[in-house]
Scaffold this motif. Structure first.
Motif, mmCIF file in Angstrom:
data_model
loop_
_atom_site.group_PDB
_atom_site.id
_atom_site.type_symbol
_atom_site.label_atom_id
_atom_site.label_comp_id
_atom_site.label_asym_id
_atom_site.label_seq_id
_atom_site.Cartn_x
_atom_site.Cartn_y
_atom_site.Cartn_z
ATOM 1 N N ASN A 154 -4.334 -11.510 2.091
ATOM 2 C CA ASN A 154 -5.663 -11.096 1.609
ATOM 3 C C ASN A 154 -6.298 -12.158 0.716
ATOM 4 O O ASN A 154 -7.114 -11.842 -0.144
ATOM 5 N N HIS A 184 -9.129 -3.703 -4.164
ATOM 6 C CA HIS A 184 -7.966 -2.831 -3.987
ATOM 7 C C HIS A 184 -8.199 -1.794 -2.902
ATOM 8 O O HIS A 184 -7.247 -1.364 -2.237
ATOM 9 N N LYS A 185 -9.462 -1.392 -2.695
ATOM 10 C CA LYS A 185 -9.744 -0.338 -1.723
ATOM 11 C C LYS A 185 -9.288 -0.741 -0.331
ATOM 12 O O LYS A 185 -8.560 -0.003 0.344
ATOM 13 N N GLU A 186 -9.721 -1.921 0.102
ATOM 14 C CA GLU A 186 -9.374 -2.376 1.449
ATOM 15 C C GLU A 186 -7.881 -2.632 1.588
ATOM 16 O O GLU A 186 -7.272 -2.288 2.611
ATOM 17 N N VAL A 197 -5.346 -1.272 -0.123
ATOM 18 C CA VAL A 197 -4.592 -0.017 -0.125
ATOM 19 C C VAL A 197 -4.761 0.699 1.206
ATOM 20 O O VAL A 197 -3.807 1.282 1.752
ATOM 21 N N GLU A 198 -5.987 0.647 1.756
ATOM 22 C CA GLU A 198 -6.226 1.262 3.065
ATOM 23 C C GLU A 198 -5.401 0.597 4.155
ATOM 24 O O GLU A 198 -5.049 1.232 5.156
ATOM 25 N N ASN A 199 -5.079 -0.680 3.973
ATOM 26 C CA ASN A 199 -4.259 -1.411 4.945
ATOM 27 C C ASN A 199 -2.762 -1.250 4.678
ATOM 28 O O ASN A 199 -1.950 -2.006 5.208
ATOM 29 N N SER A 200 -2.433 -0.280 3.812
ATOM 30 C CA SER A 200 -1.038 0.123 3.552
ATOM 31 C C SER A 200 -0.218 -0.907 2.787
ATOM 32 O O SER A 200 1.012 -0.935 2.898
#
Length: 214
Positions: free
Chosen positions: A7, A171-173, A175-178
């Motif tokens: 990332n 952090h949103k993206e 965390v959504e990507n596990s």
């Protein structure tokens, strides 16, 4: 390390946006805060009243509420700006109230004889303040202003809740990507520490330089 390497582009973009917020909010806070401090010690009563009212209201208002007022209230007045500009206005204006009090306390440390001597030479209030009082006051206010600007960096993270693509918003993206939540926030915290520790070092160097120049 996978969180960082996978990332990197996302984190670097958020880091750059946070840096921009820091610079722009800091400039707004320093300029507005200094002007407010000048108004608070001004011989013109309306200026003193305005600055006092501004500082009293802003210092006793939560930053989140101020962001809501700016982000939601300004469009109602047909003032349509991007979210980053809204964040700069809110965070910079909020920090300016605290900068004002720091600068005013520094002004009060300057012996009154300095101002009286300047006035005896025919200097106006503006000349006395800008050429005699403020240069001496700034030596005393470097540490508190540094602390306030570092706190401003942390406060600016609230802007992520208002669609500002800063470091915290990444952090949103992720965390959504596990990705592991703890690792995500570790790297985000590391980014903020890079900014704040750099600012601490810069203000420490400035304080040392001004102390030697006395």
């Amino acid at each position: 390390m996978n969180v960082l390497t996978d990332n990197w582009d996302l984190l670097s973009d958020g880091f750059v946006t946070t840096l921009k917020l820091t610079v722009y909010c800091g400039l707004v806070a320093l300029v507005v805060g200094t002007l407010l401090a000048a108004c608070r010690v001004s011989p013109v009563p309306p200026l003193r009243w305005f600055a006092t009212a501004y500082v009293t209201v802003i210092r006793n208002t939560p930053l989140t509420l101020l962001l809501f007022v700016v982000a939601l209230g300004f469009p109602k007045l047909n003032i349509n700006l991007d979210f980053i500009t809204f964040a700069v206005i809110a965070v910079g204006g909020y920090t300016a109230a605290f900068i004002c009090e720091a600068v005013r306390s520094g002004i009060n440390t300057v012996p009154i004889g300095q101002a009286e001597a300047a006035r005896s030479l025919g200097m106006s209030f503006n000349q006395t303040l800008s050429l005699v009082v403020l240069p001496q006051a700034m030596r005393a206010v470097v540490p508190p202003i540094g602390s306030l600007l570092i706190a401003m960096v942390r406060n600016s993270a609230i802007a992520s809740a208002f669609n500002v693509p800063d470091l915290l918003s990444t952090h949103k993206e992720m965390v959504e990507n596990s990705y592991n939540v703890l690792l995500v926030f570790f790297w985000i915290a590391a980014g903020y520490m890079i900014i704040t520790l750099s600012m601490s070092a810069a203000f420490a160097a400035l304080e040392k330089k001004l102390a030697v120049a006395r």
